[in-house]
Design an enzyme around this catalytic site. Structure first.
Site, PDB file in Angstrom:
ATOM      1  CG  ASP A 141      -7.213  -3.180  -2.392  1.00 37.24           C
ATOM      2  OD1 ASP A 141      -7.890  -2.341  -1.766  1.00 37.24           O
ATOM      3  OD2 ASP A 141      -5.987  -3.284  -2.303  1.00 37.24           O
ATOM      4  CB  SER A 149      -0.969  -0.063   1.187  1.00 35.50           C
ATOM      5  OG  SER A 149      -1.984   0.891   1.026  1.00 35.50           O
ATOM      6  CG  HIS A 209      -5.611  -2.626   0.976  1.00 32.00           C
ATOM      7  ND1 HIS A 209      -5.064  -2.233  -0.229  1.00 32.00           N
ATOM      8  CD2 HIS A 209      -4.990  -1.859   1.922  1.00 32.00           C
ATOM      9  CE1 HIS A 209      -4.180  -1.271  -0.023  1.00 32.00           C
ATOM     10  NE2 HIS A 209      -4.109  -1.032   1.272  1.00 32.00           N
TER      11      HIS A 209
END
Lengths: 279, 279
Positions: A227, A150, A259
Site C-alpha cells: 500500500d 482507509s 490500497h
C-alpha cells in the site's frame, strides 16, 4: 411514528438477495443523501444482523457495492450491509478542491469549525439519523458490526470504539489508524475541529480511543504491505504501540496487496466470517 | 520475433493473483487499445488456460474487471482471463451519438461498410492480433474458452462457434442470441455489414451459426427472467428453436435477475467451473 420518505434508486437481485440504493433528505446534514443496502434473502433471513460499511476518501456508497464482491458471502451468512455516503453533498455544502477535504471526505466526525460545522456532522448522521431511518423501514436482528476502508476504516474504528456495547465487532481494511499523526488526518482535523482545539482530536482518533476502552470489542485489520499510503498516511505502528497487549486485535499485514478494492475484495469474505462469529 | 511494445497501466494483487491492464497500438484497428488480464499465481499456475471475456454495449474492459468478482474463482482454479475493450477508440474513429452503435459497440465483427470498415475489425483484432500479442508476452496452457455479457455474449457465441476447434467451451450471460431479429442487432448489422448484403449477416449471428456446426462445443447460458431487454433485444426463443435437440447446451433462465453486473457476479463462479471442466 410516520415513516420518513425514502426514494428507491436501484433494486437488483444479487446472489439470491437484493442490492438496494436509496435517496433521502437528511435533517442532520441538511442535504439529500444516498445510501446503499444489501439484504440477504428475506425469506431465509427475515431478521439479519447489520454490518455498517464506511468507505474511503473520494468514494460514494457505489464503490463498495460495485467492487468489493461482498454480496456473495453476505448472502450465504445472512448478513445485511448498510453502505452510507462519505460526506454531506450539494452545491450549498462547503467543499475544497482537494480530494482529502470537504465533499467525499467527511471523516465520520462532527465538525465544530466554520464553514464545515453547518453540514459536516457525519457521526451524528450515521449513529442517530440514518440508524433510526433504516430501522423504521427494514427489519434487523439488533446485532450490529462495523467495517470500512482507509478513511472508512478510521470511521469504523472510531465509531465502534465510541460505542462498544452497540457493535459486537469492528474490522478495517487499510485504515487511517492514527489520524492526529498523519497529513490526511491533520488536515481534516485542523479544518473540521480547529487547530487550537487539539484536545478534541483525541475523541476522533482510534490510537487515542483504543487506550481508553472500558469494553474490548474484537477488532480485525488487514493492511497491504505494498500500500503506497502505509507508512505516511495509515501509520499502523503508532496504533499498535498504543493497543494493550491483551486487546483482542487480529492484525494482518499481507504481502503484495495495495490500497485498492482488489485488496478489499480479496479479504472481504474473511471479514464477513469474522463478524458473523461475533453477532 | 521482436516483442511488440506493451504499456502497463495497472498492476494489482488480487486473490493471490494479479490484475493487470495494458495499452498497445493495434495495427488491425488502427488505434491505441486497452485490455485487462487476470493471471492466477504464476508459481502455482505457470501455464494457465485462457478464458476470453467479451463485454457489453458501452462497456470497456474495466466493467468486468471491477464488478464481476471473477478473480476469486479464477485464482482458485488457475484460470487466466483476458478482457478486451468493446470497439476501436479515438477521435479519428467513426462514432455515433447513440450507445448501441460506434465506439463501445463494435459487435465483435469485421465491418465491410464505410465509414465503419476502416477501424471496426474487432473479430480479426481479437482472433489474430490480440491473440498473438498476449501469447508473445505471457505463457498459457494452449487451452482456451470464451464468455461474455449481452453484446459480448453474442461475441462469445459467434467467435466460439466460428472456431470450434480453438475454444473448448462457450458461455454467455444475457447474450444477444439472435441479432438479425432484434433492434440492437439490426441497427449494428445494417451499418457495419450493409442492408443490401443480408446474406453476410448469417456469418455473425449465433442463431444461424448454431445450425451449421460441424463440432458441438459445449455452451452454458444464463439469462435473468427480469432482464428488461429479454424479449425485445436478446430473443432466446428464436435461438433455442434453431439449436439441435442433442446440442450440449445448458440454458438457465433465472428468476429475479436483471441485466446488470449483479447478475453476472452471481453466476460467474458457475461459468468458471463450467469452463474448467472442459479445458
Amino acid at each position: 411514528m410516520p415513516k420518513k420518505p425514502l426514494e428507491q434508486l436501484e433494486n437488483h437481485h444479487s446472489f439470491g438477495g437484493t442490492q438496494l440504493k436509496y435517496r433521502h433528505d437528511s435533517a442532520v446534514l441538511d442535504c439529500p443523501m444516498t445510501f446503499s443496502l444489501f439484504l440477504p434473502d428475506t425469506h431465509k433471513f427475515p431478521h439479519p444482523p447489520l454490518l455498517w460499511w464506511l468507505s474511503g476518501l473520494s468514494s460514494t456508497d457505489d464503490n463498495f457495492t460495485h467492487k468489493a464482491g461482498a454480496q456473495r458471502t453476505a448472502a450465504e451468512l445472512g448478513i445485511a450491509i448498510l453502505i452510507p455516503d462519505t460526506s454531506p453533498r450539494g452545491e450549498h455544502v462547503a467543499d475544497d478542491p482537494e480530494y482529502d477535504l470537504g465533499q467525499g471526505a467527511g471523516f465520520y466526525l462532527d465538525a465544530t469549525e466554520a464553514p464545515w460545522s453547518e453540514h459536516y456532522q457525519m457521526y451524528r448522521y450515521l449513529t442517530e439519523e440514518l440508524s433510526d431511518l433504516i430501522k423504521q423501514h427494514f427489519t434487523f436482528s439488533g446485532k450490529e458490526a462495523i467495517s470500512g476502508h482507509s478513511m472508512g476504516g478510521h470511521g469504523a474504528l472510531v465509531i465502534g470504539l465510541k460505542n462498544p456495547t452497540r457493535f459486537s465487532s469492528i474490522s478495517a481494511f487499510a485504515p487511517i489508524l492514527s489520524p492526529s499523526q498523519v497529513p490526511w488526518g491533520i488536515r481534516a482535523f485542523t479544518n473540521y475541529l480547529g487547530k487550537v482545539n487539539q484536545i478534541s482530536w483525541k475523541n476522533w482518533d482510534a490510537s487515542e480511543l483504543i487506550q481508553a476502552v472500558t469494553y474490548q470489542v474484537p477488532i480485525l485489520i488487514h493492511q497491504g504491505r505494498q500500500d503506497p499510503f502505509l507508512a505516511e498516511q495509515l501509520d499502523p505502528a503508532y496504533f499498535l504501540s498504543k493497543t494493550a497487549p491483551d486487546y483482542p486485535l487480529t492484525y494482518h499485514l499481507v504481502d503484495g496487496y495495495d490500497h485498492s478494492y482488489y485488496f478489499v475484495a480479496s479479504f472481504i469474505e474473511a471479514h464477513l466470517r469474522f463478524h458473523a462469529q461475533h453477532f
